[in-house]
Design an enzyme around this catalytic site. Structure first.
Site, PDB file in Angstrom:
ATOM      1  CB  ILE A   1      58.934   6.570 -49.187  1.00 13.66           C
ATOM      2  CG1 ILE A   1      60.453   6.608 -49.072  1.00 13.66           C
ATOM      3  CG2 ILE A   1      58.402   5.353 -48.461  1.00 13.66           C
ATOM      4  CD1 ILE A   1      61.047   7.963 -49.060  1.00 13.66           C
TER       5      ILE A   1
ATOM      6  CG  ASP B   1      59.575  -0.656 -40.825  1.00  9.02           C
ATOM      7  OD1 ASP B   1      60.347  -1.055 -41.714  1.00  9.02           O
ATOM      8  OD2 ASP B   1      59.668  -0.992 -39.627  1.00  9.02           O
TER       9      ASP B   1
HETATM   10  N1  AR6 Z   1      55.422   6.992 -48.297  1.00  7.51           N
HETATM   11  C1  AR6 Z   1      55.716   8.178 -47.690  1.00  7.51           C
HETATM   12  N2  AR6 Z   1      55.263   8.523 -46.473  1.00  7.51           N
HETATM   13  C2  AR6 Z   1      54.481   7.646 -45.828  1.00  7.51           C
HETATM   14  C3  AR6 Z   1      54.138   6.379 -46.370  1.00  7.51           C
HETATM   15  C4  AR6 Z   1      54.647   6.065 -47.662  1.00  7.51           C
HETATM   16  N3  AR6 Z   1      54.381   4.898 -48.271  1.00  7.51           N
HETATM   17  N4  AR6 Z   1      53.359   5.723 -45.467  1.00  7.51           N
HETATM   18  C5  AR6 Z   1      53.213   6.550 -44.400  1.00  7.51           C
HETATM   19  N5  AR6 Z   1      53.871   7.710 -44.617  1.00  7.51           N
HETATM   20  P1  AR6 Z   1      55.524   6.216 -39.694  1.00  7.51           P
HETATM   21  P2  AR6 Z   1      57.367   6.911 -37.495  1.00  7.51           P
HETATM   22  C6  AR6 Z   1      54.016   8.870 -43.719  1.00  7.51           C
HETATM   23  O1  AR6 Z   1      54.503   5.789 -38.691  1.00  7.51           O
HETATM   24  O2  AR6 Z   1      56.446   7.939 -36.922  1.00  7.51           O
HETATM   25  C7  AR6 Z   1      56.445   1.751 -37.883  1.00  7.51           C
HETATM   26  O3  AR6 Z   1      55.572   0.801 -37.355  1.00  7.51           O
HETATM   27  C8  AR6 Z   1      53.008   8.991 -42.606  1.00  7.51           C
HETATM   28  O4  AR6 Z   1      51.882   9.720 -43.066  1.00  7.51           O
HETATM   29  O5  AR6 Z   1      55.782   5.340 -40.862  1.00  7.51           O
HETATM   30  O6  AR6 Z   1      58.835   7.217 -37.571  1.00  7.51           O
HETATM   31  C9  AR6 Z   1      57.913   1.447 -37.607  1.00  7.51           C
HETATM   32  O7  AR6 Z   1      58.159   0.052 -37.611  1.00  7.51           O
HETATM   33  C10 AR6 Z   1      53.766   9.722 -41.505  1.00  7.51           C
HETATM   34  O8  AR6 Z   1      53.593  11.130 -41.615  1.00  7.51           O
HETATM   35  O9  AR6 Z   1      56.967   6.455 -38.984  1.00  7.51           O
HETATM   36  C11 AR6 Z   1      58.097   2.049 -36.257  1.00  7.51           C
HETATM   37  O10 AR6 Z   1      57.677   1.182 -35.232  1.00  7.51           O
HETATM   38  C12 AR6 Z   1      55.241   9.433 -41.799  1.00  7.51           C
HETATM   39  O11 AR6 Z   1      55.265   8.738 -43.053  1.00  7.51           O
HETATM   40  C13 AR6 Z   1      57.227   3.266 -36.275  1.00  7.51           C
HETATM   41  O12 AR6 Z   1      56.211   2.999 -37.224  1.00  7.51           O
HETATM   42  C14 AR6 Z   1      55.955   8.595 -40.775  1.00  7.51           C
HETATM   43  O13 AR6 Z   1      55.075   7.650 -40.190  1.00  7.51           O
HETATM   44  C15 AR6 Z   1      57.968   4.494 -36.744  1.00  7.51           C
HETATM   45  O14 AR6 Z   1      57.131   5.599 -36.614  1.00  7.51           O
END
Ligand code: AR6
Length: 173
Positions: free
Chosen positions: A10, A33
Site C-alpha cells: 500500500i 499502519d
Molecule cells: N501493504 C498492503 N497490505 C499490507 C501491508 C502493506 N504494506 N502490510 C500488511 N498488509 P493489519 P487490521 C496486510 O493488521 O487487521 C495495526 O497495529 C496484512 O497482510 O495492518 O485492520 C493498527 O494500528 C493484512 O491482511 O490491519 C491496528 O491496531 C491486512 O493488511 C491494527 O493493526 C490488514 O492487516 C489494525 O488491524
C-alpha cells in the site's frame, strides 16, 4: 465496476489517497499502519497528534475515517480508518463496510480521483479473508463517488489476492 485489484504494498501506490488500517488512537501500530508511518515519515504522526488535540480528542471510532498528509509517500493524502475487531459474538460487518464508505466519502471531499485500500481488519483484527473481501467489494461497488475514478485494492499476499479476485468475480457475475 471500476474496481482494480493488485498485488503489492500500500505504501508504494501512486494514487491520490491511500487508506490506512489504523486503530482508534490514530497514533500508529503494526501492519499497514506501521508501514505507512515508517515510509511516510514523521509528518503523518504529527498531523495525527494534532487531530487528537483538536477534533478527535477521544480518538477515531471504528467505521469512521479522517485524512492527513501522506508525508513522504507517493500519495498526497492518507485516509485513516479504524476497522472493527472480528468476533463471532456479533455481526460487525456494517462497521467494516462503513470503513470503505467513509473513506470514499473523505476522498471525495478532498478531491482525490484515485484511492488505494488495504484489506481492513484482516490482520491484527482477525477478520476472515473471504468474508472481508465480500464486504469490501460490496461496500466499494455500492458507493457512488463523483470524482473518485479509480478504486484499487492492494493485496499483500496471494491468499488475499485470490479472495478479492473471487469476491469481485461473484459481484460482477
Ligand atoms: N501493504 C498492503 N497490505 C499490507 C501491508 C502493506 N504494506 N502490510 C500488511 N498488509 P493489519 P487490521 C496486510 O493488521 O487487521 C495495526 O497495529 C496484512 O497482510 O495492518 O485492520 C493498527 O494500528 C493484512 O491482511 O490491519 C491496528 O491496531 C491486512 O493488511 C491494527 O493493526 C490488514 O492487516 C489494525 O488491524
Amino acid at each position: 465496476m471500476g474496481i482494480e485489484i493488485v498485488r503489492g504494498d500500500i505504501t508504494a501506490q501512486e494514487v491520490d489517497a491511500v487508506v490506512n488500517a489504523a486503530n482508534s488512537s490514530l497514533l500508529g501500530g503494526g501492519g499497514v499502519d506501521g508501514a505507512i508511518h515508517r515510509r511516510g515519515g514523521p509528518g503523518i504522526l504529527a498531523e495525527c497528534r494534532r487531530l487528537r488535540d483538536s477534533s478527535h480528542r477521544d480518538g477515531l471510532p471504528a467505521g469512521q475515517a479522517v485524512a492527513t498528509t501522506a508525508g513522504e509517500l507517493p500519495a498526497r493524502w492518507v485516509i485513516h480508518t479504524v476497522g472493527p475487531v472480528y468476533t463471532t459474538a456479533e455481526d460487525r460487518s456494517h462497521l467494516l463496510a462503513s470503513c470503505y464508505v467513509e473513506s470514499l466519502r473523505v476522498a471525495g471531499e478532498l478531491g482525490a480521483e484515485t484511492v488505494a485500500f488495504p484489506t481492513i481488519s484482516t490482520g491484527a483484527y482477525g477478520w476472515p479473508l473471504d468474508d472481508a473481501a465480500r464486504v469490501a467489494i460490496a461496500a466499494v461497488s455500492e458507493t457512488a463517488t463523483s470524482n473518485v475514478t479509480t478504486r484499487r485494492f492492494v493485496l499483500f499476499d496471494s491468499p488475499a489476492y485470490a479472495a478479492f479476485e473471487s469476491a469481485l468475480a461473484r459481484a460482477e457475475g
